[in-house]
Design an enzyme around this catalytic site. Structure first.
Site, PDB file in Angstrom:
ATOM      1  N   GLU A  15     -69.953  43.614  14.635  1.00 50.89           N
ATOM      2  CA  GLU A  15     -69.777  44.328  14.384  1.00 50.89           C
ATOM      3  C   GLU A  15     -69.951  45.443  15.729  1.00 50.89           C
ATOM      4  O   GLU A  15     -71.563  45.811  16.310  1.00 50.89           O
ATOM      5  CB  GLU A  15     -70.164  45.137  12.999  1.00 50.89           C
ATOM      6  CG  GLU A  15     -69.892  44.097  11.867  1.00 50.89           C
ATOM      7  CD  GLU A  15     -70.371  45.115   9.975  1.00 50.89           C
ATOM      8  OE1 GLU A  15     -70.421  43.930   9.492  1.00 50.89           O
ATOM      9  OE2 GLU A  15     -71.482  45.976  10.174  1.00 50.89           O
ATOM     10  N   CYS A  27     -81.643  47.518   1.203  1.00 46.90           N
ATOM     11  CA  CYS A  27     -80.130  46.502   0.675  1.00 46.90           C
ATOM     12  C   CYS A  27     -81.030  45.896  -0.041  1.00 46.90           C
ATOM     13  O   CYS A  27     -80.654  46.012  -1.325  1.00 46.90           O
ATOM     14  CB  CYS A  27     -79.627  46.430   1.308  1.00 46.90           C
ATOM     15  SG  CYS A  27     -78.688  47.641   2.950  1.00 46.90           S
ATOM     16  N   ASP A  31     -77.604  44.483   8.562  1.00 47.12           N
ATOM     17  CA  ASP A  31     -76.317  45.049   9.742  1.00 47.12           C
ATOM     18  C   ASP A  31     -76.753  46.141  10.061  1.00 47.12           C
ATOM     19  O   ASP A  31     -76.550  46.622  11.162  1.00 47.12           O
ATOM     20  CB  ASP A  31     -75.224  45.018   8.979  1.00 47.12           C
ATOM     21  CG  ASP A  31     -74.834  43.340   7.871  1.00 47.12           C
ATOM     22  OD1 ASP A  31     -75.828  42.515   8.665  1.00 47.12           O
ATOM     23  OD2 ASP A  31     -73.363  43.464   8.117  1.00 47.12           O
ATOM     24  N   CYS A  81     -75.564  50.326   1.151  1.00 50.90           N
ATOM     25  CA  CYS A  81     -74.675  50.783   1.603  1.00 50.90           C
ATOM     26  C   CYS A  81     -74.080  52.272   0.458  1.00 50.90           C
ATOM     27  O   CYS A  81     -73.194  51.136   0.524  1.00 50.90           O
ATOM     28  CB  CYS A  81     -74.431  50.974   2.979  1.00 50.90           C
ATOM     29  SG  CYS A  81     -75.444  50.430   4.056  1.00 50.90           S
ATOM     30  N   CYS A 124     -77.657  43.153   0.542  1.00 51.32           N
ATOM     31  CA  CYS A 124     -77.017  43.345   2.079  1.00 51.32           C
ATOM     32  C   CYS A 124     -75.802  42.575   1.845  1.00 51.32           C
ATOM     33  O   CYS A 124     -75.109  41.415   1.542  1.00 51.32           O
ATOM     34  CB  CYS A 124     -77.598  43.803   3.409  1.00 51.32           C
ATOM     35  SG  CYS A 124     -77.178  44.212   4.794  1.00 51.32           S
ATOM     36  N   ASP A 125     -74.890  42.858   3.133  1.00 51.98           N
ATOM     37  CA  ASP A 125     -73.368  42.832   2.868  1.00 51.98           C
ATOM     38  C   ASP A 125     -73.276  41.262   3.262  1.00 51.98           C
ATOM     39  O   ASP A 125     -72.256  40.524   2.202  1.00 51.98           O
ATOM     40  CB  ASP A 125     -72.416  42.970   4.614  1.00 51.98           C
ATOM     41  CG  ASP A 125     -72.808  44.536   4.462  1.00 51.98           C
ATOM     42  OD1 ASP A 125     -73.320  44.904   3.973  1.00 51.98           O
ATOM     43  OD2 ASP A 125     -72.006  45.222   6.239  1.00 51.98           O
ATOM     44  N   LYS A 126     -73.487  40.310   3.984  1.00 50.47           N
ATOM     45  CA  LYS A 126     -73.816  38.825   3.837  1.00 50.47           C
ATOM     46  C   LYS A 126     -74.009  38.150   2.949  1.00 50.47           C
ATOM     47  O   LYS A 126     -73.628  36.945   2.752  1.00 50.47           O
ATOM     48  CB  LYS A 126     -74.397  38.406   5.457  1.00 50.47           C
ATOM     49  CG  LYS A 126     -73.810  38.806   6.935  1.00 50.47           C
ATOM     50  CD  LYS A 126     -72.098  39.273   6.179  1.00 50.47           C
ATOM     51  CE  LYS A 126     -71.419  40.008   7.780  1.00 50.47           C
ATOM     52  NZ  LYS A 126     -72.115  41.275   8.160  1.00 50.47           N
ATOM     53  N   SER A 155     -68.003  47.511  11.024  1.00 50.96           N
ATOM     54  CA  SER A 155     -68.539  48.216   9.774  1.00 50.96           C
ATOM     55  C   SER A 155     -67.517  47.912   8.652  1.00 50.96           C
ATOM     56  O   SER A 155     -66.733  49.135   8.837  1.00 50.96           O
ATOM     57  CB  SER A 155     -69.820  48.670   9.791  1.00 50.96           C
ATOM     58  OG  SER A 155     -70.222  49.415   8.923  1.00 50.96           O
TER      59      SER A 155
END
Length: 568
Positions: A456, A59, A91, A204, A132-134, A482
């Site tokens: 998650e 990511c 993650d 992702c 990435c996500d955060k 997730s």
């Protein structure tokens, strides 16, 4: 007659002048000279570049080229780029392990890093690069706290993998584990899916958390149009980073700040886009935190209000067919927003980082999606008439819980509770075939304080899908899911178990109802019995007593308030 009015032009280095101007700042300037600055540089804006590049995860491993392009754009536009690092947690890699408890913590660390560097160094603006996500909520929260002109550059989505004619992504691997445990997939095929699911750099690929948040940022107006659905390996992503830098210099010149952009109406726009694209449940938690950082009144009930009037227009994974790259080819977020705007479901007067209103940004976008694609539906032919992220309440979640409710074959389930106080034992029960159709799994002590860090639950939910139980087994948790999760699952249950929420008092075999139609989450036990259980309950000992996890557990607010650390 001559105009005697004078116009005062604010210097573009209005903040950094605090440490670069005047005789008393000679020692400060000497530090800059050591890095190659020349005298003329001190009248230019000092522009931070929060670089999320990391070889921890795909990511973020493609972010350096974007940072380099942004630096080039800043310097070409007359600024001084000052690069500092921000951390990330993968993650996907941490999922199903103790490491996943650090994911939400990293949101706070990232926001703290950005606020600290921007404020401590008197930067005139900041460009944040994340993947990435955060990285997204953490980055924007830091931008809002510092409140200097700022723009977000998303690292871009990943391209799909392929195996035996099937498109793959990271969720394919989690579900393959469940298929293998159920005897539906060979060990050989599991290994091949593992190797081929992620072919390169980027976040992702479905409308999972990273792509959900990047799309929402575009809808907020804090990122450039079309930038949220670009693929990381493609040149247009790098070009967009450079363009973002030049837009930021203009925002610095005009003193256009994040809190001017991230208003209540802008958040409503972002949430409408999240609903229309079938985005991640994590967006609920993160936008509560973003609104808090922006000083904008926003509650968990506001999501339900927007959901009820916003249709799902995009057929995207995890529950749909397509990936973010397909959405990009179909017209991207601007096409989705134009449909919503024309239907009166967006605020066109919101200002964007370019200084234009959202209506101006969308002016030349077609009124209807192209006929040669199936990713974006016309507004009068939605995938679903209402949004998918519902807020469920009841005696199990008086403060609210979050569920994806669209596309469920069985929107109501009442069944016996299967209670687990940790994720691993729940996963093992699924893999061992101990969970049956009609069960309602309860995963608790996994909330902001109890986890801590609200991990998650993709490993258990992926295993349920792989075992063929995704539509027939309910799962509720005070943890998170997730963005790749789908099925009869309810997360963010609040109050959480560690805070004495009702979920702590569920016993094995109790009857639980999840009703997506009535938006109900109910423990079917007499209130007198629940009161007796509450009176006997004692809070468990803290799992961490030192370090970031201990600090997070001590300070975190309820999930219904975004699990923020500064809700004093």
């Amino acid at each position: 007659m001559a105009d005697n009015k004078t116009t005062t032009i604010e210097p573009i280095n209005r903040r950094s002048a605090n440490i670069t101007q005047g005789k008393s700042r000679a020692p400060n300037r000497s530090m800059y000279y050591a890095m190659g600055y020349v005298e003329g540089d001190f009248v230019k804006p000092m522009v931070g570049v929060a670089n999320g590049h990391s070889t921890i995860t795909p990511c973020n491993s493609g972010l350096q080229k974007l940072t380099d392009a942004a630096i080039e754009g800043i310097e070409e536009a007359g600024g001084n780029a000052q690069v500092f690092g921000t951390p990330t947690i993968s993650d996907g890699m941490a999922m199903g392990t103790e490491g996943m408890k650090y994911s939400l913590v990293s949101r706070e660390v990232i926001s703290d890093c950005i606020e600290t560097c921007v404020s401590g160094q008197w930067l005139d603006g900041v460009l944040v690069v994340g993947g990435c996500d955060k990285n997204m909520p953490g980055g924007l929260m830091g931008m809002l706290r510092a409140n200097v002109p700022a723009i977000y550059v998303y690292g871009g989505t990943i391209l799909p993998g392929h195996y035996q004619g099937r498109e793959l992504n990271i969720v394919s691997v989690f579900e393959a584990v469940g298929e293998n445990a159920a005897g539906k997939l060979s060990d050989h095929d599991l290994r091949e899916i593992e190797k081929r699911a992620i072919p390169g750099t980027g976040s992702c690929g479905g409308m999972y958390t990273a792509n959900t948040m990047s799309s929402a940022f575009e809808a907020l107006g804090i990122s450039l149009p079309y930038s949220s659905t670009m693929a990381n390996p493609h040149d247009e992503k790098t070009n967009s980073a450079k363009a973002s830098a030049k837009v930021l210099i203009e925002a610095i010149r005009n003193d256009l700040k994040p809190r001017d952009i991230v208003t209540r109406k802008a958040i409503e726009n972002a949430v409408a886009v999240i609903m229309a694209t079938g985005g991640s449940t994590n967006a609920v938690l993160h936008f509560l935190a973003i609104a808090h950082a922006a000083g904008v009144p926003w509650s968990i009930d506001d999501f339900e209000r927007v959901r009820q009037k916003t249709p799902v227009l995009c057929d995207l994974k995890p529950s749909g067919k397509y990936l973010a790259v397909d959405l990009h080819r179909a017209g991207g977020i601007p096409q989705v927003m134009k449909l919503l705007l024309n239907a009166g479901l967006l605020h066109g007067d919101c200002i964007t980082i370019e200084g234009k209103t959202m209506a101006q940004v969308l002016k030349d976008v077609p009124d209807r999606p192209r006929a040669d694609q199936n990713v974006i539906r016309p507004i009068d032919q939605p995938l679903y008439a209402q949004g998918h992220l519902a807020i469920l309440k009841g005696n199990l979640s008086p403060e609210g819980a979050v569920a994806k409710i669209t596309g469920l074959k069985n929107p109501v389930i009442t069944g016996p509770a299967r209670v687990f106080d940790d994720e691993q034992s729940a996963l093992q029960a699924i893999l061992d075939g101990k969970i049956q159709a009609g069960d309602v799994m309860v995963l608790r002590y996994l909330g902001p304080k109890g986890g801590p860090g609200m991990p998650e639950m993709l490993a258990p939910t992926g295993a349920l899908i792989g075992a063929g139980l995704g539509e027939s087994v309910g799962l509720i948790t005070d943890g998170r899911f997730s963005g790749g999760t789908w099925g009869m699952v309810v997360g963010h249950v609040a109050p959480e178990a560690a805070a004495g929420g009702t979920i702590a008092f569920v016993h094995e075999g109790d009857s639980i109802t999840i009703d997506a139609r009535q938006l109900l989450l109910q423990l079917n036990v007499a209130e007198a019995e629940i009161a007796r259980r509450r009176a006997r309950w004692t809070a468990p000992a803290a799992r961490y007593t030192r370090g970031v996890q201990a600090k997070f557990a001590f300070n975190a607010s309820s999930a219904s308030q975004g699990a923020v650390l500064d809700a004093y």
